[in-house]
Motif scaffolding. Structure first.
Motif, PDB file in Angstrom:
ATOM      1  N   THR B  46       0.844  -1.188   0.000  1.00  0.00           N
ATOM      2  CA  THR B  46       0.000   0.000   0.000  1.00  0.00           C
ATOM      3  C   THR B  46       0.881   1.240   0.000  1.00  0.00           C
ATOM      4  O   THR B  46       2.016   1.192   0.479  1.00  0.00           O
ATOM      5  CB  THR B  46      -0.930   0.008   1.228  1.00  0.00           C
ATOM      6  N   THR B  47       0.378   2.335  -0.550  1.00  0.00           N
ATOM      7  CA  THR B  47       1.182   3.550  -0.598  1.00  0.00           C
ATOM      8  C   THR B  47       0.324   4.771  -0.276  1.00  0.00           C
ATOM      9  O   THR B  47      -0.860   4.811  -0.598  1.00  0.00           O
ATOM     10  CB  THR B  47       1.860   3.691  -1.984  1.00  0.00           C
ATOM     11  N   ASP B  48       0.912   5.740   0.415  1.00  0.00           N
ATOM     12  CA  ASP B  48       0.237   6.991   0.764  1.00  0.00           C
ATOM     13  C   ASP B  48       1.202   8.144   0.552  1.00  0.00           C
ATOM     14  O   ASP B  48       2.395   8.021   0.825  1.00  0.00           O
ATOM     15  CB  ASP B  48      -0.175   6.999   2.245  1.00  0.00           C
ATOM     16  N   LEU B  89       9.164   1.555   2.322  1.00  0.00           N
ATOM     17  CA  LEU B  89      10.041   2.329   1.431  1.00  0.00           C
ATOM     18  C   LEU B  89       9.556   3.768   1.513  1.00  0.00           C
ATOM     19  O   LEU B  89       8.345   4.024   1.443  1.00  0.00           O
ATOM     20  CB  LEU B  89       9.952   1.828  -0.007  1.00  0.00           C
ATOM     21  N   ILE B  90      10.488   4.694   1.656  1.00  0.00           N
ATOM     22  CA  ILE B  90      10.096   6.085   1.914  1.00  0.00           C
ATOM     23  C   ILE B  90      10.747   7.025   0.907  1.00  0.00           C
ATOM     24  O   ILE B  90      11.971   7.129   0.830  1.00  0.00           O
ATOM     25  CB  ILE B  90      10.499   6.500   3.339  1.00  0.00           C
ATOM     26  N   THR B 138       5.543   3.637   1.101  1.00  0.00           N
ATOM     27  CA  THR B 138       4.965   2.364   0.694  1.00  0.00           C
ATOM     28  C   THR B 138       5.224   1.370   1.811  1.00  0.00           C
ATOM     29  O   THR B 138       6.347   1.272   2.298  1.00  0.00           O
ATOM     30  CB  THR B 138       5.593   1.847  -0.613  1.00  0.00           C
ATOM     31  N   LEU B 140       4.949  -2.660   2.961  1.00  0.00           N
ATOM     32  CA  LEU B 140       4.772  -4.056   2.542  1.00  0.00           C
ATOM     33  C   LEU B 140       4.517  -4.891   3.792  1.00  0.00           C
ATOM     34  O   LEU B 140       5.060  -4.586   4.862  1.00  0.00           O
ATOM     35  CB  LEU B 140       6.028  -4.563   1.821  1.00  0.00           C
TER      36      LEU B 140
END
Lengths: 312, 312
Positions: B46-48, B89-90, B138, B140
């Motif tokens: 998912t990603t924000d 992951l940023i 993101t 995981l």
């Protein structure tokens, strides 16, 4: 101290020790992509952020170009580990006056780039920004049993090879920066790269000892392998092609096209090192060799290219 | 037509058909997170995106708060599928004059939030922006054999339950917006949420039929379950707690605190539906039930809350 004062390497040095470690990590931060152990398999994961005005310009690139580039540079990172991209997640921060048609064409570009790889878009986030478009893409990929190829495994005696082209994007950028729109092939190459995706997994299967993609420049990215592996790399530039269009553009702009080949980024060619006795299939092309020592040598001369600093 | 004219639902309607499909997809775009099949296991992704000025303000939130919030809202999405977050992951786009100390404290906040979950940061990208900070995270996660819980499985006869608190962040935002810094508990709750992460995998193991997290507001997020499942949801608000601090703040601001409970987002409580005969362990609390029909009913009245539109 600000981030532009300390620069990218200094910033990374301060950030890395603060990162919590994941119990699933096979390859951690600092390589082209991370590799995680998941349910008996291995997933490759990488993320890139593109900022309007820095990584693309709307007057130079169509939304479709931007979509292709955003997908390509992440899928290239997956290939550079020896993986195959399977899924993208895309975060978009958009000013409220962004045209719907821009967004649609952006995703059309993403879809075009994903097609040959077989990757899909599985998630994302759409939010409003006040200033310019920011794009964050995360690519996930699978190793399908291959061992991940990091930057750190090159050994003296290995052969250095390249798959894909270099210098095209830099030549296109130089042309655009002077206000020209041709030669079209170079300008298009700057708009989105042509990545030899399949060469990455092939290299991993052949036993490549180190690999990365050329995002910052051939010499800079060879140096990242040399540093990570604790070796020196020697290449000759005469196997790299200065195309007639590149030669003409360089003459018109009064620059040396070989600098585009050596220092130009964003073409996302793959560079790798292989044990010396392996016969390399196309499109892999031998560039040089790995020796003891440090640094990168081009045609016998030490190169002091420092690569691109994202904060300077 | 611009993105703010068409709004978020219209934009998603135009974007979704353009997305290439992944052969690895188990749960595709549109839920809290995607789920992919990888090497015999399943990975949640998912990603924000958080934009300075829209999702956080530097005068209201410390960099540590922002780091915790950015990590929390993504890890909450993983929990809402029944997964456990393993890796982040940023991507950070930072103005050149961003203080190094801001970046360090941001990652300290990320690390604090990751700690109890056991997640690590495995990758990222640091780039320069010209205007404000943009953060793309993101997350995981792993399903560890559990079946993913989407929004679409609620059935008439199911019980509706909540884990975690609602209304706190909205109350804190209301207080900050009027220039106050207290009550501290509410203001802190706006700065970063307190997410009941473990309740997500527990719900999946208990056989939850649908689940999401409260990011847009309790009624709006219940509605997303009702719509995805093709059912109606009835709840009573009296099981939700108006704390003394909330009551006092509401009185001082002249508002009804029950609106915070029903419409306030960003607390990232988990809401789920369960087959009627399951005895729910703490912190799950029964809120109401699933019936035939459509829409969300609160205390017997239809609710027309439309949720938060990120583009309007």
């Amino acid at each position: 101290m600000t981030v532009s004062e300390i620069g990218e390497p200094g910033l990374l040095e301060r950030v890395f020790p603060r990162l919590p470690e994941s119990r699933a990590t096979v390859v951690g931060p600092g390589d082209d992509a991370a590799v995680l152990a998941v349910g008996g398999g291995r997933v490759v994961a990488t993320t890139d952020v593109l900022v309007e005005g820095r990584h693309f310009r709307q007057d130079w690139s169509s939304p479709r170009d931007v979509g292709r580039k955003a997908a390509a540079q992440n899928l290239a990172d997956v290939a550079a580990m020896g993986g195959v991209g399977t899924a993208l997640l895309i975060g978009l921060a958009l000013p409220g006056d962004t045209e719907l048609a821009w967004v649609e064409a952006f995703y059309d570009g993403v879809r075009e780039e994903c097609g040959p790889v077989g990757a899909g878009v599985v998630g994302g986030d759409l939010v409003r920004s006040e200033h310019g478009i920011t794009i964050a893409v995360t690519a996930l990929g699978s190793m399908d049993g291959r061992e991940p190829v990091t930057r750190g495994g090159a050994k003296p005696g290995d052969v250095v090879a390249i798959a894909g082209r270099v210098g095209w994007s830099a030549a296109g950028l130089a042309v655009l920066s002077r206000g020209f729109r041709t030669p079209r092939a170079l300008v298009d190459a700057h708009r989105f790269p042509s990545v030899p995706y399949a060469a990455g997994p092939v290299a991993a299967e052949l036993g490549a000892t180190a690999m990365t993609d050329v995002s910052d420049g051939l010499v800079a990215d060879l140096r990242s392998i040399a540093v990570a592996s604790g070796v020196s790399i020697e290449i000759t530039s005469d196997v790299l092609e200065v195309t007639p269009q590149m030669r003409d553009a360089a003459a018109a702009l009064g620059v040396d096209p070989v600098r585009w080949l050596l220092d130009g980024g964003e073409d996302h060619a793959l560079i790798a090192t292989f044990p010396g006795k392996i016969e390399l299939p196309e499109p892999w092309l031998t560039l040089g060799r790995v020796v003891r020592g440090r640094g990168v040598y081009v045609n016998g001369q030490p190169s002091d290219d420092q690569g691109f600093d994202h904060f300077r």
